[in-house]
Design a protein around this motif. Structure first.
Motif, PDB file in Angstrom:
ATOM      1  N   GLN A 158       0.827  -1.194   0.000  1.00  0.00           N
ATOM      2  CA  GLN A 158       0.000   0.000   0.000  1.00  0.00           C
ATOM      3  C   GLN A 158       0.869   1.254   0.000  1.00  0.00           C
ATOM      4  OE1 GLN A 158      -2.723  -0.259   3.266  1.00  0.00           O
ATOM      5  NE2 GLN A 158      -3.670  -2.125   2.526  1.00  0.00           N
ATOM      6  N   VAL A 159       1.341   1.642   1.197  1.00  0.00           N
ATOM      7  CA  VAL A 159       2.171   2.844   1.332  1.00  0.00           C
ATOM      8  C   VAL A 159       3.443   2.487   2.089  1.00  0.00           C
ATOM      9  CG1 VAL A 159       2.305   5.192   2.219  1.00  0.00           C
ATOM     10  CG2 VAL A 159       0.118   4.321   1.335  1.00  0.00           C
ATOM     11  N   GLN A 160       4.568   2.896   1.529  1.00  0.00           N
ATOM     12  CA  GLN A 160       5.850   2.669   2.180  1.00  0.00           C
ATOM     13  C   GLN A 160       6.487   4.016   2.503  1.00  0.00           C
ATOM     14  OE1 GLN A 160       5.417   1.142  -1.153  1.00  0.00           O
ATOM     15  NE2 GLN A 160       4.227  -0.353   0.005  1.00  0.00           N
ATOM     16  N   LEU A 161       7.157   4.052   3.647  1.00  0.00           N
ATOM     17  CA  LEU A 161       7.833   5.284   4.073  1.00  0.00           C
ATOM     18  C   LEU A 161       9.322   5.003   4.229  1.00  0.00           C
ATOM     19  CD1 LEU A 161       5.371   6.495   6.869  1.00  0.00           C
ATOM     20  CD2 LEU A 161       5.355   7.079   4.449  1.00  0.00           C
ATOM     21  N   SER A 180       0.896   2.939  -3.773  1.00  0.00           N
ATOM     22  CA  SER A 180      -0.362   3.260  -4.420  1.00  0.00           C
ATOM     23  C   SER A 180      -1.160   4.192  -3.514  1.00  0.00           C
ATOM     24  CB  SER A 180      -1.142   1.976  -4.706  1.00  0.00           C
ATOM     25  OG  SER A 180      -2.322   2.252  -5.414  1.00  0.00           O
ATOM     26  N   ILE A 181      -0.918   5.485  -3.685  1.00  0.00           N
ATOM     27  CA  ILE A 181      -1.475   6.484  -2.781  1.00  0.00           C
ATOM     28  C   ILE A 181      -2.555   7.291  -3.486  1.00  0.00           C
ATOM     29  CG2 ILE A 181      -0.966   8.497  -1.344  1.00  0.00           C
ATOM     30  CD1 ILE A 181       1.954   7.484  -1.235  1.00  0.00           C
ATOM     31  N   PHE A 182      -3.717   7.347  -2.850  1.00  0.00           N
ATOM     32  CA  PHE A 182      -4.774   8.220  -3.354  1.00  0.00           C
ATOM     33  C   PHE A 182      -4.634   9.626  -2.793  1.00  0.00           C
ATOM     34  CE2 PHE A 182      -8.656   9.737  -4.942  1.00  0.00           C
ATOM     35  CZ  PHE A 182      -9.434  10.263  -3.922  1.00  0.00           C
ATOM     36  N   ARG A 183      -4.449   9.699  -1.483  1.00  0.00           N
ATOM     37  CA  ARG A 183      -4.314  11.004  -0.836  1.00  0.00           C
ATOM     38  C   ARG A 183      -3.564  10.863   0.481  1.00  0.00           C
ATOM     39  NH1 ARG A 183      -9.816  13.760   0.062  1.00  0.00           N
ATOM     40  NH2 ARG A 183      -9.905  12.511   1.968  1.00  0.00           N
ATOM     41  N   ILE A 184      -2.730  11.845   0.763  1.00  0.00           N
ATOM     42  CA  ILE A 184      -2.036  11.900   2.055  1.00  0.00           C
ATOM     43  C   ILE A 184      -2.677  13.000   2.887  1.00  0.00           C
ATOM     44  CG2 ILE A 184       0.126  12.369   3.244  1.00  0.00           C
ATOM     45  CD1 ILE A 184       1.600  11.172   0.902  1.00  0.00           C
ATOM     46  N   ASN A 185      -3.049  12.644   4.083  1.00  0.00           N
ATOM     47  CA  ASN A 185      -3.630  13.624   5.002  1.00  0.00           C
ATOM     48  C   ASN A 185      -2.522  14.211   5.873  1.00  0.00           C
ATOM     49  OD1 ASN A 185      -6.280  13.140   3.975  1.00  0.00           O
ATOM     50  ND2 ASN A 185      -6.405  11.321   5.262  1.00  0.00           N
ATOM     51  N   THR A 186      -2.499  13.850   7.137  1.00  0.00           N
ATOM     52  CA  THR A 186      -1.500  14.398   8.051  1.00  0.00           C
ATOM     53  C   THR A 186      -0.179  13.649   7.928  1.00  0.00           C
ATOM     54  OG1 THR A 186      -3.242  15.005   9.605  1.00  0.00           O
ATOM     55  CG2 THR A 186      -1.000  14.918  10.466  1.00  0.00           C
ATOM     56  N   ILE A 223      -4.650   7.636   2.400  1.00  0.00           N
ATOM     57  CA  ILE A 223      -5.674   6.788   1.789  1.00  0.00           C
ATOM     58  C   ILE A 223      -5.034   6.082   0.597  1.00  0.00           C
ATOM     59  CG2 ILE A 223      -7.912   6.709   0.670  1.00  0.00           C
ATOM     60  CD1 ILE A 223      -8.556   9.371   2.072  1.00  0.00           C
ATOM     61  N   PRO A 224      -4.873   4.773   0.659  1.00  0.00           N
ATOM     62  CA  PRO A 224      -4.321   4.062  -0.499  1.00  0.00           C
ATOM     63  C   PRO A 224      -5.384   3.926  -1.587  1.00  0.00           C
ATOM     64  CG  PRO A 224      -4.778   2.533   1.288  1.00  0.00           C
ATOM     65  CD  PRO A 224      -5.095   3.892   1.814  1.00  0.00           C
ATOM     66  N   ARG A 225      -4.947   3.802  -2.794  1.00  0.00           N
ATOM     67  CA  ARG A 225      -5.889   3.614  -3.899  1.00  0.00           C
ATOM     68  C   ARG A 225      -6.638   2.297  -3.738  1.00  0.00           C
ATOM     69  NH1 ARG A 225      -5.172   7.425  -7.694  1.00  0.00           N
ATOM     70  NH2 ARG A 225      -3.148   8.481  -7.750  1.00  0.00           N
TER      71      ARG A 225
END
Length: 122
Positions: A1-4, A27-33, A100-102
């Motif tokens: 999903q999301v890797q940092l 696969s990122i839809f949107r990053i919030n905080t 939010i992942p895609r």
């Protein structure tokens, strides 16, 4: 999903500066905080600073005036500029992203980086 992936930690003398970076990928839809936490040996992980998508920031009292958090939304990257470092700032610093992942609608998850060591010593 999301890797940092974090970078920028190291050894610095008291009064010195470091800049931490954290890049979010996947696969990122949107990053919030986006946020930075620190964890010193034997202590709980605690919030250092966070920044919301619109750019508003929040800092722990202990770092106000010395640390600056910023983000580059085009690069999915969050930074932590640390100035006037003190021995008590030494810790492992973790990047945290609420994103939010895609493919998950509008459901957000918290993701953590692997941590980067900051040592402040003469």
């Amino acid at each position: 999903q999301v890797q940092l992936v974090e970078s920028g930690g190291g050894l610095v003398q008291p009064g010195g500066s470091l800049r931490l970076s954290c890049v979010a990928s996947g696969s990122i839809f949107r990053i919030n905080t986006m946020a930075w936490y620190s964890q010193a040996p034997g202590k709980q992980r605690e919030l250092v600073a966070n920044i919301i998508a619109g750019g508003s920031t929040n800092y722990a009292d202990s770092v106000k005036g010395r640390f600056t958090i910023s983000r580059d939304n085009a690069k999915n990257t969050v930074y932590l500029q640390m100035n006037s470092l003190k021995p008590e700032d030494a810790a492992v610093y973790y990047c945290n992203v609420n994103a939010i992942p895609r493919g998950f609608g509008y459901r957000a998850f918290n993701y953590w980086g692997q941590g980067t060591q900051v040592t402040v010593s003469s």
